[in-house]
Design a protein around this motif. Structure first.
Motif, PDB file in Angstrom:
ATOM      1  N   ALA A 100      54.286  43.681  63.214  1.00  0.00           N
ATOM      2  CA  ALA A 100      55.649  43.328  63.700  1.00  0.00           C
ATOM      3  C   ALA A 100      55.573  42.151  64.498  1.00  0.00           C
ATOM      4  N   LYS A 101      54.456  41.574  65.062  1.00  0.00           N
ATOM      5  CA  LYS A 101      54.477  40.508  65.748  1.00  0.00           C
ATOM      6  C   LYS A 101      54.385  39.249  65.018  1.00  0.00           C
ATOM      7  N   VAL A 102      53.500  39.671  64.156  1.00  0.00           N
ATOM      8  CA  VAL A 102      52.942  38.307  63.210  1.00  0.00           C
ATOM      9  C   VAL A 102      54.326  37.716  62.177  1.00  0.00           C
ATOM     10  N   SER A 103      54.522  36.460  62.460  1.00  0.00           N
ATOM     11  CA  SER A 103      55.507  36.209  61.465  1.00  0.00           C
ATOM     12  C   SER A 103      54.960  35.928  59.965  1.00  0.00           C
ATOM     13  N   VAL A 104      55.668  36.652  59.224  1.00  0.00           N
ATOM     14  CA  VAL A 104      55.205  36.475  57.790  1.00  0.00           C
ATOM     15  C   VAL A 104      55.521  35.268  56.984  1.00  0.00           C
ATOM     16  N   SER A 105      54.630  34.709  56.667  1.00  0.00           N
ATOM     17  CA  SER A 105      54.796  33.652  55.460  1.00  0.00           C
ATOM     18  C   SER A 105      54.015  33.724  54.189  1.00  0.00           C
ATOM     19  N   GLU A 106      54.268  32.430  53.575  1.00  0.00           N
ATOM     20  CA  GLU A 106      53.531  32.526  52.289  1.00  0.00           C
ATOM     21  C   GLU A 106      52.061  32.602  52.263  1.00  0.00           C
ATOM     22  N   SER A 107      51.450  32.295  53.600  1.00  0.00           N
ATOM     23  CA  SER A 107      49.951  32.200  53.668  1.00  0.00           C
ATOM     24  C   SER A 107      49.410  33.589  54.070  1.00  0.00           C
ATOM     25  N   SER A 108      50.349  34.539  54.547  1.00  0.00           N
ATOM     26  CA  SER A 108      50.040  35.858  55.122  1.00  0.00           C
ATOM     27  C   SER A 108      49.453  36.794  53.976  1.00  0.00           C
ATOM     28  N   PRO A 109      48.543  37.563  54.296  1.00  0.00           N
ATOM     29  CA  PRO A 109      47.883  38.528  53.323  1.00  0.00           C
ATOM     30  C   PRO A 109      49.022  39.432  52.653  1.00  0.00           C
ATOM     31  N   LYS A 110      48.876  39.628  51.467  1.00  0.00           N
ATOM     32  CA  LYS A 110      49.810  40.091  50.648  1.00  0.00           C
ATOM     33  C   LYS A 110      49.790  41.830  51.137  1.00  0.00           C
ATOM     34  N   LEU A 111      48.818  42.050  51.570  1.00  0.00           N
ATOM     35  CA  LEU A 111      48.761  43.648  52.304  1.00  0.00           C
ATOM     36  C   LEU A 111      49.586  43.648  53.456  1.00  0.00           C
ATOM     37  N   LEU A 112      49.942  42.509  53.972  1.00  0.00           N
ATOM     38  CA  LEU A 112      50.848  42.535  55.324  1.00  0.00           C
ATOM     39  C   LEU A 112      52.196  42.341  54.739  1.00  0.00           C
ATOM     40  N   ALA A 113      52.429  41.220  53.879  1.00  0.00           N
ATOM     41  CA  ALA A 113      53.501  40.613  53.731  1.00  0.00           C
ATOM     42  C   ALA A 113      54.069  41.310  52.362  1.00  0.00           C
ATOM     43  N   GLY A 114      53.493  41.858  51.631  1.00  0.00           N
ATOM     44  CA  GLY A 114      53.798  42.441  50.607  1.00  0.00           C
ATOM     45  C   GLY A 114      54.235  41.322  49.436  1.00  0.00           C
ATOM     46  N   THR A 115      54.806  41.915  48.256  1.00  0.00           N
ATOM     47  CA  THR A 115      55.083  40.991  47.235  1.00  0.00           C
ATOM     48  C   THR A 115      56.516  40.579  47.369  1.00  0.00           C
ATOM     49  N   GLY A 116      57.026  40.923  48.418  1.00  0.00           N
ATOM     50  CA  GLY A 116      58.640  40.563  48.438  1.00  0.00           C
ATOM     51  C   GLY A 116      59.624  41.490  47.623  1.00  0.00           C
ATOM     52  N   LYS A 117      58.947  42.455  47.174  1.00  0.00           N
ATOM     53  CA  LYS A 117      59.977  43.210  46.314  1.00  0.00           C
ATOM     54  C   LYS A 117      59.481  44.805  46.369  1.00  0.00           C
ATOM     55  N   ASP A 118      60.324  45.787  46.065  1.00  0.00           N
ATOM     56  CA  ASP A 118      59.916  47.374  46.238  1.00  0.00           C
ATOM     57  C   ASP A 118      60.501  47.809  45.009  1.00  0.00           C
ATOM     58  N   GLN A 119      60.210  47.417  43.843  1.00  0.00           N
ATOM     59  CA  GLN A 119      60.742  47.847  42.493  1.00  0.00           C
ATOM     60  C   GLN A 119      59.632  48.675  42.216  1.00  0.00           C
ATOM     61  N   VAL A 120      58.387  48.447  41.942  1.00  0.00           N
ATOM     62  CA  VAL A 120      57.286  49.266  41.425  1.00  0.00           C
ATOM     63  C   VAL A 120      56.464  50.088  42.527  1.00  0.00           C
ATOM     64  N   HIS A 121      56.427  51.306  42.513  1.00  0.00           N
ATOM     65  CA  HIS A 121      55.913  51.961  43.463  1.00  0.00           C
ATOM     66  C   HIS A 121      54.784  52.828  42.810  1.00  0.00           C
ATOM     67  N   LEU A 122      53.617  52.911  43.552  1.00  0.00           N
ATOM     68  CA  LEU A 122      52.413  53.475  43.122  1.00  0.00           C
ATOM     69  C   LEU A 122      52.260  54.650  44.152  1.00  0.00           C
ATOM     70  N   LEU A 123      52.109  56.113  43.518  1.00  0.00           N
ATOM     71  CA  LEU A 123      51.877  57.225  44.175  1.00  0.00           C
ATOM     72  C   LEU A 123      50.208  57.782  43.966  1.00  0.00           C
ATOM     73  N   ILE A 124      49.657  57.676  45.419  1.00  0.00           N
ATOM     74  CA  ILE A 124      47.986  58.020  45.205  1.00  0.00           C
ATOM     75  C   ILE A 124      48.275  59.420  45.318  1.00  0.00           C
ATOM     76  N   VAL A 125      47.980  60.484  44.620  1.00  0.00           N
ATOM     77  CA  VAL A 125      48.204  61.915  44.829  1.00  0.00           C
ATOM     78  C   VAL A 125      46.570  62.254  44.968  1.00  0.00           C
ATOM     79  N   ALA A 126      46.239  62.876  46.036  1.00  0.00           N
ATOM     80  CA  ALA A 126      44.879  63.182  46.368  1.00  0.00           C
ATOM     81  C   ALA A 126      44.966  64.795  46.465  1.00  0.00           C
TER      82      ALA A 126
END
Length: 292
Positions: free
Chosen positions: A58-84
Motif C-alpha cells: 500500500a505504501k510502495v508506488s507501483v511502477s514498471e520496475s516493481s516485482p510482478k508479484l506486487l504489481a500484478g500483470t495489470g489485468k485480472d482476466q485469468v484466475h488460477l485457483l489452487i485447491v489444497a
C-alpha cells in the motif's frame, strides 16, 4: 425375514467394521494433537507477514520496475485457483467443503466472464475434474508427504510463481480449510498473487519511526514476495493437516457409534427371530405329540 445365519454374519461384519473405525479414531486423535500444534504455531508468522506485505504494497508506488508479484500483470482476466485437499478420504466433509467453496468461486468468476484455471494440490481435489475437465492445468503430487514441511510448500509455491511469471494467469487464489476445532473446519479462499491490499485493514505500526530500506524497497520486496507465497501455502498445508485429522476423528467417532446402534438393532432382530424359530419348533413338537 433374514435367517439366523445371515443375521449372525451381518452382526459379525458390523463388529469388525466398528473395531476398524474405533482404531482409526484413536490414530486420528493421536495425529491431531501434533498437527494442531504445528498449525497454531505457524499462524502468527504467516498472518504477520501477510499484513506486512499488504502494508508495504500500500505504501510502495507501483511502477514498471516493481516485482510482478506486487504489481500484478495489470489485468485480472485469468484466475488460477489452487485447491489444497488431502490425499486420503474417510474424513467427513473436510474435502467436500473445500471443493464446494472452490466451485462457488469458479462459478462466480465464470459468470463475470473471467477465464479460470485450476491447480490441484491433493488427490481428493480431483473430483473437480468431473465438473471442469478442461480447466485443470496441474495436479501436484502430494502422496509422498507424511509430515508437512516448508520444502513441500516451497515446491508448490515455486511452481505457481513460475507459471505466473510465464504469463499463464493474472490472479491466484488459495483454497484450504482453517482448523478451529475437531468439530469445525472453516473452508477459506484467499488471494495470494498479487498481494491483496485491504483498504479497510489497519496499517502495520512502525512506532512512528522513519523507515529506511537497504538496499531499497524493490529489492527487499523481490525477496519477500516469493517467500510470502510459500509461507501462505505452508500455512494452508498445516491448517489442512490439522483439519483433516480433526474431521476424520469426528467422522470415525460417529461411525463407531452408528455401528454400535446397528449392532444393538441387529441383536434384537436376531433374538426375536431365534425366539420365533424356537416357538415354531415347540408348537410343531406339541402338535405332533397330540396327534399321537
Amino acid at each position: 425375514m433374514a435367517s439366523l445365519k445371515a443375521l449372525k454374519i451381518r452382526i459379525g461384519s458390523v463388529k469388525s467394521t466398528q473395531k476398524i473405525t474405533k482404531a482409526m479414531k484413536m490414530v486420528a486423535a493421536a495425529k491431531l494433537r501434533r498437527a494442531q500444534e504445528a498449525a497454531v504455531a505457524g499462524r502468527p508468522y504467516a498472518e504477520r507477514l501477510e499484513k506486512v506485505m499488504a502494508s508495504l504494497a500500500a505504501k510502495v508506488s507501483v511502477s514498471e520496475s516493481s516485482p510482478k508479484l506486487l504489481a500484478g500483470t495489470g489485468k485480472d482476466q485469468v484466475h488460477l485457483l489452487i485447491v489444497a485437499t488431502s490425499e486420503r478420504g474417510l474424513a467427513g466433509a473436510f474435502n467436500s467443503n473445500i471443493v464446494r467453496a472452490a466451485r462457488r468461486k469458479i462459478e462466480e468468476l465464470l459468470a463475470q466472464g473471467k477465464t479460470v484455471k485450476i491447480y490441484l494440490a491433493g488427490k481428493k481435489g480431483r473430483v473437480l475434474k468431473r465438473f471442469y475437465p478442461n480447466l485443470i492445468v496441474a495436479d501436484h503430487e502430494m502422496g509422498h508427504i507424511k509430515t508437512v514441511s516448508f520444502a513441500d510448500a516451497r515446491a508448490v509455491a515455486d511452481d505457481v510463481i513460475a507459471r505466473f511469471e510465464a504469463g499463464e494467469f493474472d490472479v491466484a487464489h488459495l483454497f484450504y480449510a482453517r482448523f478451529q476445532s475437531a468439530l469445525v473446519q472453516e473452508p477459506v479462499g484467499r488471494q495470494i498473487i498479487p498481494v491483496a491490499i485491504d483498504v479497510n485493514a489497519a496499517p502495520v505500526s512502525d512506532g512512528g519511526a522513519a523507515v529506511e530500506y537497504e538496499p531499497d524497497e524493490e529489492s527487499i520486496l523481490a525477496d519477500l514476495l516469493p517467500r510470502n507465497v510459500a509461507i501462505q501455502v505452508f500455512r494452508a498445508l498445516l491448517e489442512n493437516a490439522a483439519s483433516e485429522q480433526g474431521s476424520r476423528m469426528t467422522a470415525m467417532d460417529n461411525a463407531t457409534r452408528n455401528a454400535g446402534d446397528m449392532i444393538n438393532k441387529l441383536t434384537i432382530q436376531y433374538n426375536r427371530t431365534r425366539q420365533a424359530a424356537i416357538t415354531t419348533e415347540l408348537v410343531e413338537i406339541i402338535s405332533g405329540a397330540e396327534a399321537l
